[in-house]
Design an enzyme around this catalytic site. Structure first.
Site, PDB file in Angstrom:
ATOM      1  N   ARG A  27      -8.471 -23.572  15.004  1.00  0.00           N
ATOM      2  CA  ARG A  27      -9.368 -23.013  16.030  1.00  0.00           C
ATOM      3  C   ARG A  27      -8.945 -21.616  16.460  1.00  0.00           C
ATOM      4  O   ARG A  27      -9.134 -21.230  17.622  1.00  0.00           O
ATOM      5  CB  ARG A  27      -9.438 -23.925  17.264  1.00  0.00           C
ATOM      6  CG  ARG A  27     -10.089 -25.270  17.014  1.00  0.00           C
ATOM      7  CD  ARG A  27     -11.603 -25.142  17.004  1.00  0.00           C
ATOM      8  NE  ARG A  27     -12.257 -26.430  16.911  1.00  0.00           N
ATOM      9  CZ  ARG A  27     -12.843 -27.052  17.934  1.00  0.00           C
ATOM     10  NH1 ARG A  27     -12.868 -26.489  19.116  1.00  0.00           N
ATOM     11  NH2 ARG A  27     -13.414 -28.207  17.748  1.00  0.00           N
ATOM     12  N   ARG A  31     -12.600 -19.590  21.966  1.00  0.00           N
ATOM     13  CA  ARG A  31     -12.777 -19.219  23.369  1.00  0.00           C
ATOM     14  C   ARG A  31     -11.579 -18.588  24.051  1.00  0.00           C
ATOM     15  O   ARG A  31     -11.735 -17.932  25.070  1.00  0.00           O
ATOM     16  CB  ARG A  31     -13.232 -20.449  24.165  1.00  0.00           C
ATOM     17  CG  ARG A  31     -14.661 -20.828  23.830  1.00  0.00           C
ATOM     18  CD  ARG A  31     -15.124 -22.023  24.627  1.00  0.00           C
ATOM     19  NE  ARG A  31     -14.521 -23.240  24.099  1.00  0.00           N
ATOM     20  CZ  ARG A  31     -14.925 -24.461  24.420  1.00  0.00           C
ATOM     21  NH1 ARG A  31     -15.914 -24.629  25.288  1.00  0.00           N
ATOM     22  NH2 ARG A  31     -14.353 -25.525  23.899  1.00  0.00           N
ATOM     23  N   ARG A  40     -19.888 -14.284  22.079  1.00  0.00           N
ATOM     24  CA  ARG A  40     -20.517 -15.540  22.470  1.00  0.00           C
ATOM     25  C   ARG A  40     -21.387 -15.382  23.716  1.00  0.00           C
ATOM     26  O   ARG A  40     -22.312 -16.179  23.934  1.00  0.00           O
ATOM     27  CB  ARG A  40     -19.370 -16.518  22.697  1.00  0.00           C
ATOM     28  CG  ARG A  40     -19.522 -17.952  22.665  1.00  0.00           C
ATOM     29  CD  ARG A  40     -20.465 -18.662  21.850  1.00  0.00           C
ATOM     30  NE  ARG A  40     -20.436 -19.996  22.424  1.00  0.00           N
ATOM     31  CZ  ARG A  40     -21.236 -20.395  23.388  1.00  0.00           C
ATOM     32  NH1 ARG A  40     -22.198 -19.609  23.803  1.00  0.00           N
ATOM     33  NH2 ARG A  40     -21.106 -21.596  23.898  1.00  0.00           N
ATOM     34  N   ASP A  76     -18.816 -24.894  12.185  1.00  0.00           N
ATOM     35  CA  ASP A  76     -18.432 -26.148  12.840  1.00  0.00           C
ATOM     36  C   ASP A  76     -18.624 -27.299  11.863  1.00  0.00           C
ATOM     37  O   ASP A  76     -19.508 -27.245  11.007  1.00  0.00           O
ATOM     38  CB  ASP A  76     -19.253 -26.387  14.112  1.00  0.00           C
ATOM     39  CG  ASP A  76     -18.608 -27.466  14.968  1.00  0.00           C
ATOM     40  OD1 ASP A  76     -17.687 -27.136  15.728  1.00  0.00           O
ATOM     41  OD2 ASP A  76     -18.996 -28.643  14.830  1.00  0.00           O
ATOM     42  N   TYR A 151     -19.547 -38.901  15.248  1.00  0.00           N
ATOM     43  CA  TYR A 151     -20.499 -38.075  16.026  1.00  0.00           C
ATOM     44  C   TYR A 151     -21.933 -38.558  15.831  1.00  0.00           C
ATOM     45  O   TYR A 151     -22.720 -38.609  16.779  1.00  0.00           O
ATOM     46  CB  TYR A 151     -20.355 -36.593  15.649  1.00  0.00           C
ATOM     47  CG  TYR A 151     -19.097 -35.981  16.206  1.00  0.00           C
ATOM     48  CD1 TYR A 151     -19.033 -35.561  17.533  1.00  0.00           C
ATOM     49  CD2 TYR A 151     -17.965 -35.840  15.423  1.00  0.00           C
ATOM     50  CE1 TYR A 151     -17.874 -35.014  18.061  1.00  0.00           C
ATOM     51  CE2 TYR A 151     -16.796 -35.294  15.946  1.00  0.00           C
ATOM     52  CZ  TYR A 151     -16.760 -34.884  17.265  1.00  0.00           C
ATOM     53  OH  TYR A 151     -15.603 -34.355  17.788  1.00  0.00           O
TER      54      TYR A 151
HETATM   55  O1  1CP Z   1     -11.190 -20.843  14.091  1.00  0.00           O
HETATM   56  C1  1CP Z   1     -11.542 -21.937  13.636  1.00  0.00           C
HETATM   57  O2  1CP Z   1     -10.762 -22.915  13.575  1.00  0.00           O
HETATM   58  C2  1CP Z   1     -12.900 -22.039  13.010  1.00  0.00           C
HETATM   59  C3  1CP Z   1     -13.942 -22.662  13.707  1.00  0.00           C
HETATM   60  C4  1CP Z   1     -14.078 -24.136  14.034  1.00  0.00           C
HETATM   61  C5  1CP Z   1     -13.636 -25.293  13.371  1.00  0.00           C
HETATM   62  C6  1CP Z   1     -12.741 -25.381  12.163  1.00  0.00           C
HETATM   63  C7  1CP Z   1     -14.857 -24.564  15.117  1.00  0.00           C
HETATM   64  C8  1CP Z   1     -15.516 -23.669  16.078  1.00  0.00           C
HETATM   65  N1  1CP Z   1     -14.956 -25.917  15.087  1.00  0.00           N
HETATM   66  C9  1CP Z   1     -14.205 -26.389  14.053  1.00  0.00           C
HETATM   67  C10 1CP Z   1     -14.047 -27.779  13.633  1.00  0.00           C
HETATM   68  C11 1CP Z   1     -14.443 -28.869  14.547  1.00  0.00           C
HETATM   69  N2  1CP Z   1     -15.553 -28.982  15.341  1.00  0.00           N
HETATM   70  C12 1CP Z   1     -13.723 -30.071  14.654  1.00  0.00           C
HETATM   71  C13 1CP Z   1     -12.502 -30.396  13.846  1.00  0.00           C
HETATM   72  C14 1CP Z   1     -11.255 -29.770  14.371  1.00  0.00           C
HETATM   73  C15 1CP Z   1     -10.714 -30.341  15.646  1.00  0.00           C
HETATM   74  O3  1CP Z   1     -10.368 -31.540  15.663  1.00  0.00           O
HETATM   75  O4  1CP Z   1     -10.603 -29.570  16.611  1.00  0.00           O
HETATM   76  C16 1CP Z   1     -14.380 -30.897  15.570  1.00  0.00           C
HETATM   77  C17 1CP Z   1     -13.981 -32.279  16.016  1.00  0.00           C
HETATM   78  C18 1CP Z   1     -15.554 -30.193  15.995  1.00  0.00           C
HETATM   79  C19 1CP Z   1     -16.596 -30.705  16.912  1.00  0.00           C
HETATM   80  C20 1CP Z   1     -16.799 -29.811  18.082  1.00  0.00           C
HETATM   81  N3  1CP Z   1     -17.213 -28.514  18.005  1.00  0.00           N
HETATM   82  C21 1CP Z   1     -16.607 -30.108  19.444  1.00  0.00           C
HETATM   83  C22 1CP Z   1     -16.270 -31.467  19.999  1.00  0.00           C
HETATM   84  C23 1CP Z   1     -14.835 -31.831  20.034  1.00  0.00           C
HETATM   85  C24 1CP Z   1     -14.710 -33.212  20.626  1.00  0.00           C
HETATM   86  O5  1CP Z   1     -13.789 -33.390  21.436  1.00  0.00           O
HETATM   87  O6  1CP Z   1     -15.509 -34.114  20.304  1.00  0.00           O
HETATM   88  C25 1CP Z   1     -16.877 -28.953  20.180  1.00  0.00           C
HETATM   89  C26 1CP Z   1     -16.824 -28.771  21.670  1.00  0.00           C
HETATM   90  C27 1CP Z   1     -17.259 -27.950  19.250  1.00  0.00           C
HETATM   91  C28 1CP Z   1     -17.665 -26.574  19.563  1.00  0.00           C
HETATM   92  C29 1CP Z   1     -16.897 -25.476  18.954  1.00  0.00           C
HETATM   93  N4  1CP Z   1     -16.594 -25.388  17.601  1.00  0.00           N
HETATM   94  C30 1CP Z   1     -15.938 -24.204  17.372  1.00  0.00           C
HETATM   95  C31 1CP Z   1     -15.814 -23.511  18.619  1.00  0.00           C
HETATM   96  C32 1CP Z   1     -15.194 -22.149  18.812  1.00  0.00           C
HETATM   97  C33 1CP Z   1     -16.411 -24.313  19.601  1.00  0.00           C
HETATM   98  C34 1CP Z   1     -16.577 -23.976  21.065  1.00  0.00           C
HETATM   99  C35 1CP Z   1     -17.966 -23.504  21.233  1.00  0.00           C
HETATM  100  C36 1CP Z   1     -18.175 -22.442  22.244  1.00  0.00           C
HETATM  101  O7  1CP Z   1     -18.025 -21.238  21.966  1.00  0.00           O
HETATM  102  O8  1CP Z   1     -18.574 -22.811  23.355  1.00  0.00           O
END
Ligand code: 1CP
Length: 343
Positions: A27, A31, A40, A76, A151
């Protein structure tokens, strides 16, 4: 490959000797970076994911600002699930929402196995554009079928996974059919990323850790094995990360992945002894980035020492960087890894 290309990360994935231990952070685009917040501020998260120029911009931010040794595609894991036909939106506070959860055969039958170039062409375009800019390797990724299924079945994020486990235990045929369809989609999606120019592929199994080892072996692992076997002819290193997966490590070593991601709950030396001739990625607690500089550097030195018998080691956090982490602290950690591991 051009002379200034830094392939340290790829070498570590393959267990080759490196000048220092490469590092990137899960990640790393996101943010906690004010530069990301700025981009964003003008678009929703899904609009950002579907805009290749903006995805390129935010993918490059941590590479330029923090000097990490690999970039990860900004996207994502749920993007291909939307392409399968499950409506998706992101709620500012609650995260991802699937308003039409998949809990019946009828709902499952409505999902398609999408052509990734046609339905998620913006991801492939992002990869092609990034390859023109990057001087470090580009990691493509997907979710693992079990994590993606949670999900779709729950309709969003969950803590107890009631609907998922209910389907697993009371309608196993339906659960397996859903896993099969998600796997077909994931294979095509990752193959398309490889064709577009991804140089390594990571499979995120964020929720595998909620499964008993016997259920992981029956309901989740075979699909990861199938996906990885279908990716062998890409020649790319494959990283499998099962979050909260210390108890699943021996099983994870049978996925066929070149690299196993580790969360912070396991001592890295203990993990290395379990995985054989396979590189590891990890595993500092993301919150340890808050330590004062000298303590943070000491913790990193200890982790590097613990990993010195590894077949290959890629330094990373044990999970994604937290959104309130000061970027300066991430920079201290990255510089410390580079400095303390220099050989
Ligand atoms: O920099 C990076 O790592 C690249 C971008 C990336 C990746 C690899 C994002 C951006 N998401 C992910 C993968 C992702 N998304 C996972 C697997 C990794 C992990 O376990 O953290 C999962 C579970 C998600 C699902 C997801 N996306 C959630 C829910 C998490 C949960 O607790 O259920 C959420 C809130 C997101 C949104 C998201 N994805 C990425 C970002 C930067 C964001 C935040 C969005 C924003 O800007 O508001």
């Amino acid at each position: 490959m051009n002379a200034s290309f830094n392939d340290t990360f790829l070498k570590a994935c393959r267990g080759e000797k490196t000048d220092y231990t490469p590092i990137w952070m899960m990640r790393q685009a996101g943010r906690y970076l004010p530069e990301y917040q700025k981009v964003r501020g003008n678009v929703t998260f899904l609009e950002l994911c579907k805009n290749p120029e903006l995805c390129v911009e935010v993918t490059l931010q941590p590479v330029d600002i923090l000097r990490v040794d690999a970039a990860i595609l900004f996207s994502d894991i749920l993007i291909p699930m939307e392409a399968m036909g499950a409506p998706l939106y992101f709620h500012e506070g609650r995260g991802p929402i699937f308003p039409e959860p998949i809990r019946t055969t009828e709902a499952l039958n409505k999902l398609i196995v999408p052509d990734p170039d046609e339905h998620t062409g913006f991801v492939m375009e992002t990869i092609r554009l990034l390859r023109q800019e990057l001087k470090v390797p580009l990691i493509g990724f997907s979710g693992a079928p079990f994590t993606l299924a949670t999900y779709l079945i729950e309709g969003g994020s969950s803590k107890v996974f009631w609907e998922t486990k209910k389907m697993m235990f009371t309608q196993p045929a339906l659960f397996h059919a859903l896993m099969d369809k998600i796997s077909q989609c994931t294979i095509l999606y990752l193959q398309a990323q490889a064709r577009a120019g991804a140089q390594a592929l990571q499979i995120f199994d964020s929720w595998a850790g909620v499964l008993a080892p016997c259920d992981f072996a029956e309901f989740a692992l075979p699909y990861v094995q199938r996906i990885i076997s279908k990716l062998q002819d890409t020649g790319l290193p494959i990283i499998y990360f099962a979050n909260n997966g210390a108890t699943l490590l021996k099983l994870s070593a049978t996925t066929g992945a070149d690299v196993l991601g580790l969360d912070w709950r396991i001592n890295i030396g203990d993990a290395i002894r379990q995985v054989g001739d396979r590189a590891v990625q990890g595993n500092i607690d993301p919150f340890a980035l808050l330590l004062p500089k000298d303590k943070l550097r000491q913790r990193i030195a200890d982790l590097l020492e613990g990993a010195k018998e590894a077949y290959g080691h890629i330094f990373n956090l044990g999970h994604g960087i937290h959104q309130f982490t000061p970027p300066e602290q991430a920079k201290i950690a990255i510089d410390a890894v580079h400095e303390l591991s220099a050989r």
